[in-house]
Design an enzyme around this catalytic site. Structure first.
Site, PDB file in Angstrom:
ATOM      1  N   ILE A 284       0.508  -1.035  -0.043  1.00  0.00           N
ATOM      2  CA  ILE A 284       0.224   0.317  -0.169  1.00  0.00           C
ATOM      3  C   ILE A 284       0.875   1.150  -0.246  1.00  0.00           C
ATOM      4  O   ILE A 284       0.430   1.951  -0.540  1.00  0.00           O
ATOM      5  CB  ILE A 284      -0.854  -0.184   1.468  1.00  0.00           C
ATOM      6  CG1 ILE A 284      -2.146  -1.060   0.971  1.00  0.00           C
ATOM      7  CG2 ILE A 284      -1.913   1.410   1.000  1.00  0.00           C
ATOM      8  CD1 ILE A 284      -3.152  -0.950   2.387  1.00  0.00           C
ATOM      9  N   ASP A 285       1.425   0.837   0.163  1.00  0.00           N
ATOM     10  CA  ASP A 285       3.020   2.332   0.106  1.00  0.00           C
ATOM     11  C   ASP A 285       2.876   3.049  -0.828  1.00  0.00           C
ATOM     12  O   ASP A 285       3.518   3.878  -0.952  1.00  0.00           O
ATOM     13  CB  ASP A 285       4.254   1.872   0.963  1.00  0.00           C
ATOM     14  CG  ASP A 285       4.622   1.716   2.499  1.00  0.00           C
ATOM     15  OD1 ASP A 285       3.236   1.346   2.699  1.00  0.00           O
ATOM     16  OD2 ASP A 285       5.611   2.147   3.070  1.00  0.00           O
ATOM     17  N   TYR A 286       3.396   1.633  -1.976  1.00  0.00           N
ATOM     18  CA  TYR A 286       3.101   2.383  -3.658  1.00  0.00           C
ATOM     19  C   TYR A 286       2.488   2.591  -4.189  1.00  0.00           C
ATOM     20  O   TYR A 286       2.095   3.624  -5.589  1.00  0.00           O
ATOM     21  CB  TYR A 286       3.686   0.548  -3.652  1.00  0.00           C
ATOM     22  CG  TYR A 286       4.816   0.213  -3.511  1.00  0.00           C
ATOM     23  CD1 TYR A 286       6.516   1.755  -3.765  1.00  0.00           C
ATOM     24  CD2 TYR A 286       5.177  -0.222  -2.759  1.00  0.00           C
ATOM     25  CE1 TYR A 286       7.358   0.480  -3.697  1.00  0.00           C
ATOM     26  CE2 TYR A 286       7.141  -1.289  -2.090  1.00  0.00           C
ATOM     27  CZ  TYR A 286       7.409   0.319  -2.430  1.00  0.00           C
ATOM     28  OH  TYR A 286       9.431   0.052  -1.492  1.00  0.00           O
TER      29      TYR A 286
END
Length: 406
Positions: A173-175
């Protein structure tokens, strides 16, 4: 030709991926991105995530840090030191954008909150990207990308029906948040060009991840169905999955999908219509779904007899959806990525030549430029403090002696 973001200055606080990769994309298109780092609290990607050059850990030898920070400048400031805080505030006053992914409230505690910074610089755009945003009952819960993957529902859907959930590798989810964050900063810059007004952007990575769950969320809202784990199955395709191919040296797989009855006929032609494929029950999608276990076993037996390239060639020649399952080595040799210039080579002073990724969107008139590797920690401290803030060498030495540049 001028670069798309030439003249834009970005100050970057934080570490890992969610904030710095946004800065990388902006820097690749010409922004002057200045990382604020500290030897007292280093970016985790500098020291705790392999691979390292020659398997020797060190802040200048970390592959993942160098992969996500090319083209930036680095200065060291001790943000717990009053003079370090003052330097940071003065730098922000000369800048257009601040990106931070500290835990909520950290910038405010350091005297660098948006209300303070925007007083100095009314046109400032501040993007905060953290786990669950800056407000709400769970905003201060600690976590990492893998935790958010579970919180957002992805983990519940990964795995086989009779097994446990499967955790996605890495901070997925960071990306996702990187894409939303980059778009938000660009939109804010465009808005400021028209209004001359800055803004504060509160990006919750949790909420960004939910956007990728829309089909499952809508199915519950409209039909009351709760999506469950189903392995590699697809509700509108059969066969659908990954299948092992023949190889004497390593595992090789293909991913293939048959989405309708016309494609099934093309699939049958591609594999030469063996006896099992002529079964009348497999002529329709309903029949293939009802006999999916047996169907997949037959497909797996067919792919197991052929090399991966042969499977791909035969199916693609008959307009069937198929791709090889690439390894990391395959990605670096992928002809499509090579043709679009996705991998760029930069020269790092410690690690030597390194390949880094280009931005996912290519602007034709102002393409990205990647001619500098990720910075050594603090390599540009004197240049930035002297060139931007006008400090003399003696003043910089005094700051260093006082601990403000640790």
């Amino acid at each position: 030709m001028a670069r798309a973001l030439a003249g834009v200055r970005v100050i970057e606080f934080g570490g890992f991926a969610a904030g710095p990769v946004i800065g990388k994309h902006l820097g690749n298109y010409g922004a002057d991105v200045i990382r604020i780092e500290s030897r007292l609290r280093m970016d985790g990607f500098r020291f705790s995530y392999p691979p390292f050059q020659d398997n020797i850990a060190g802040p200048e030898r970390a592959g993942i840090f160098n992969f996500y920070n090319d083209g930036k400048r680095s200065i060291t400031l001790n943000l717990k030191h009053p003079r370090g805080q003052e330097l940071a505030r003065n730098l922000v006053a000369t800048s257009d954008v601040v990106i931070e992914n500290f835990t909520p409230g950290t910038l405010q505690r350091l005297g660098l909150g948006y209300s303070t910074l925007s007083t100095d610089n009314p046109g400032l755009i501040l993007l905060s990207t953290c786990n669950q945003g800056q407000s709400g009952p769970h905003a201060h819960h600690r976590g990492f990308g893998s935790h958010l993957t579970s919180l957002s529902g992805f983990t519940h859907l990964l795995g086989f029906p009779d097994g446990p959930p499967a955790l996605l590798y890495g901070p997925y989810i960071d990306y996702i948040a990187v894409g939303f964050g980059t778009a938000a900063v660009l939109a804010a810059l465009y808005r400021r060009r028209r209004t001359h007004v800055g803004c504060e952007i509160d990006l919750s990575q949790y909420e960004a991840g939910l956007q990728f769950m829309t089909p499952a969320l809508l199915d519950f809202v409209v039909n009351g169905r709760v999506a469950e784990r189903d392995g590699n199955r697809h509700p509108q395709a059969a066969p659908h999955g990954v299948f092992a191919c023949r190889s004497d040296t390593r595992e090789e797989w293909v991913a293939l999908s048959v989405m309708d009855d016309a494609e099934w006929q093309r699939f049958g032609c591609a594999i030469g219509w063996p006896a099992w494929a002529t079964d009348a029950r497999l002529r329709t999608m309903t029949g293939r779904k009802a006999n999916e276990d047996a169907l997949e076993a037959h497909v797996a037996a067919w792919t197991a007899e052929l090399a991966r390239e042969d499977v791909v060639h035969r199916l693609r020649a008959n307009d069937v959806r198929v791709y090889p399952v690439n390894s990391m080595a395959d990605l670096f040799d992928d002809p499509q990525l090579a043709a679009r210039g996705f991998w760029r080579t930069v020269e790092h002073p410690v690690m030597g030549p390194l390949r880094v990724e280009s931005p996912p969107a290519l602007l034709r008139s102002t393409p990205p430029v990647q001619d500098r590797a990720a910075p050594l920690m603090g390599a540009h401290t004197a240049d930035v403090l002297g060139g931007i803030l006008g400090l003399t060498s003696a003043e910089i030495d005094d700051l260093r002696t006082d601990g403000a540049l640790d």
